[in-house]
Motif scaffolding. Sequence first.
Motif, PDB file in Angstrom:
ATOM      1  N   VAL A   1      31.232 -24.387  -1.170  1.00  0.00           N
ATOM      2  CA  VAL A   1      31.868 -25.674  -1.405  1.00  0.00           C
ATOM      3  C   VAL A   1      33.357 -25.402  -1.591  1.00  0.00           C
ATOM      4  O   VAL A   1      33.746 -24.702  -2.518  1.00  0.00           O
ATOM      5  N   PRO A   2      34.216 -25.931  -0.714  1.00  0.00           N
ATOM      6  CA  PRO A   2      35.631 -25.567  -0.788  1.00  0.00           C
ATOM      7  C   PRO A   2      36.271 -26.023  -2.096  1.00  0.00           C
ATOM      8  O   PRO A   2      36.165 -27.179  -2.477  1.00  0.00           O
ATOM      9  N   ALA A   3      36.912 -25.079  -2.782  1.00  0.00           N
ATOM     10  CA  ALA A   3      37.629 -25.414  -4.004  1.00  0.00           C
ATOM     11  C   ALA A   3      38.932 -26.117  -3.640  1.00  0.00           C
ATOM     12  O   ALA A   3      39.324 -27.094  -4.252  1.00  0.00           O
TER      13      ALA A   3
ATOM     14  N   PRO B   1      35.555 -21.319   2.386  1.00  0.00           N
ATOM     15  CA  PRO B   1      34.740 -20.526   3.314  1.00  0.00           C
ATOM     16  C   PRO B   1      34.106 -21.406   4.379  1.00  0.00           C
ATOM     17  O   PRO B   1      33.805 -22.568   4.147  1.00  0.00           O
ATOM     18  N   ASP B   2      33.936 -20.833   5.565  1.00  0.00           N
ATOM     19  CA  ASP B   2      33.249 -21.575   6.624  1.00  0.00           C
ATOM     20  C   ASP B   2      32.093 -20.775   7.205  1.00  0.00           C
ATOM     21  O   ASP B   2      31.425 -21.213   8.128  1.00  0.00           O
ATOM     22  N   CYS B   3      31.866 -19.580   6.682  1.00  0.00           N
ATOM     23  CA  CYS B   3      30.689 -18.808   7.084  1.00  0.00           C
ATOM     24  C   CYS B   3      30.373 -17.815   5.970  1.00  0.00           C
ATOM     25  O   CYS B   3      31.146 -17.667   5.019  1.00  0.00           O
ATOM     26  N   GLY B   4      29.238 -17.168   6.088  1.00  0.00           N
ATOM     27  CA  GLY B   4      28.857 -16.230   5.039  1.00  0.00           C
ATOM     28  C   GLY B   4      27.663 -15.406   5.474  1.00  0.00           C
ATOM     29  O   GLY B   4      27.178 -15.528   6.608  1.00  0.00           O
ATOM     30  N   GLY B   5      27.187 -14.578   4.574  1.00  0.00           N
ATOM     31  CA  GLY B   5      26.045 -13.734   4.910  1.00  0.00           C
ATOM     32  C   GLY B   5      25.333 -13.252   3.669  1.00  0.00           C
ATOM     33  O   GLY B   5      25.907 -13.212   2.573  1.00  0.00           O
TER      34      GLY B   5
ATOM     35  N   LEU C   1      32.864 -15.981   3.428  1.00  0.00           N
ATOM     36  CA  LEU C   1      33.980 -15.557   4.273  1.00  0.00           C
ATOM     37  C   LEU C   1      34.755 -16.771   4.778  1.00  0.00           C
ATOM     38  O   LEU C   1      34.184 -17.833   5.008  1.00  0.00           O
ATOM     39  N   GLN C   2      36.052 -16.563   4.947  1.00  0.00           N
ATOM     40  CA  GLN C   2      36.888 -17.582   5.568  1.00  0.00           C
ATOM     41  C   GLN C   2      37.372 -17.034   6.905  1.00  0.00           C
ATOM     42  O   GLN C   2      37.862 -15.914   6.986  1.00  0.00           O
TER      43      GLN C   2
END
Length: 439
Positions: free
Chosen positions: A9-11, A17-21, A209-210
Amino acid sequence: LSILLSLLVPAHTTRSPDCGGILTPSGLRYLAEVSKPHAESVLRRDLLDSPAPAPSPTSPSSRNQIISVKVDKFSLTLIPDTGMRLSIEVDLGITSAPSSTKEMRLSILADLHVDMNPEGNLELVTSDCKPTLEEVQSTEETDSKSSGSDVDKQINVEKICLEVSKLLLLPNERLMSLAAPFPITPNCQVQYLPLAAPMYSEQGIIMSLQTTFQVAGAVIPLPVSPVPFSMPEPASSSPSHLILAFSEHFYTSLFSALEESGALNVSLLSSLTTATLAERITQMGSLFQEDLPVVLRAVTRSSPHVVLEEDKAIVQLFLTAQIGAGSSPFQSFLSVNVDVTARLQLSVADTRMIISVAAVEDIELSLATSDVGPILAALLEELFLPTIREEVPAQINKVLRQGVSLPHIASFTYTDVNITIHKDYVLIPCNLQLEARTG
């Protein structure tokens, strides 16, 4: 994945972030499995090369020498909310005389976690390390305690603990490689930047990740995500080593970067010529005396948009096509707005996501300007729709054919990939595979 949801959730807009793992417990087990031979070679080098202690006054004949090092157990387990626990058991063969040998066991328990250093790179840090050394069996009848203490002197356990993270496969060099820039086209690059140190849950190590995109070496501003990246919690723990997740915003940003770099501006050669067009558009005859091939030069007039639905990814392209003939100079006689809606196909090869425009679902043409008088929409479609329908996907697929690098660390590739498209996000569960060393 619920923790990933809260992380994503963007602070605020600049650091969202727009992706992650998620590296799962089975992924950790695999990393331990491939690190075991490396750990054995490091320990063997450190222990076998260390000089034997001088005979002590209490037992002058005792001169212990380590003659064999074998890693019996090497495991990495998850400690939710904290980090990882590395457990190593090493069997040591010790000789103090040609005929007397004994076995000792070196056990190491270390707590590890990943921190972010001031430069923004991720680092593996040891927070606690407990080594123990005990005798397993001996052919000696003499006082084994004194010879055991000699072995203690010979094994620098403090040094082993100081460098225990090095028993994993070059973790910090690999963690730094995660944030390396990767090329998409000759002048467009993608980079995945960790926003914070990972979180640890029962489901695995969670990283947000951004993505940043560079065009001609400069980071370009991207559209702000209108909806925070969210994904549901899985019903059960995943058997895959790694789960990657990409938001709808990631794909829209990717196509926006390609648009910014000019990669989506394409020239389409039509099967028409100026003479065949003159048969349908009478004013063409006065513009061109010789018969020339007709060319469509399409440029983007606004940013593309990607929409993700269940089992479906759609890209919307907004182009303006200058229709003309000749090359030097190019003489345009029509300008047509072209809105293309096309299905995207996603696959993974090694560590790259291959994105291709598969089927065109809808095309809308509208006349923008004309040097040859008014033209009915039906005639525009009849003349130019077949070329646009066939050539626009083909040209964009040429741009995308190298794929887009996924977040990954050096020397590991992805196998057993399963891509699922959901509303607002794409999920990519996969397994890790250590590449065989070459040379």
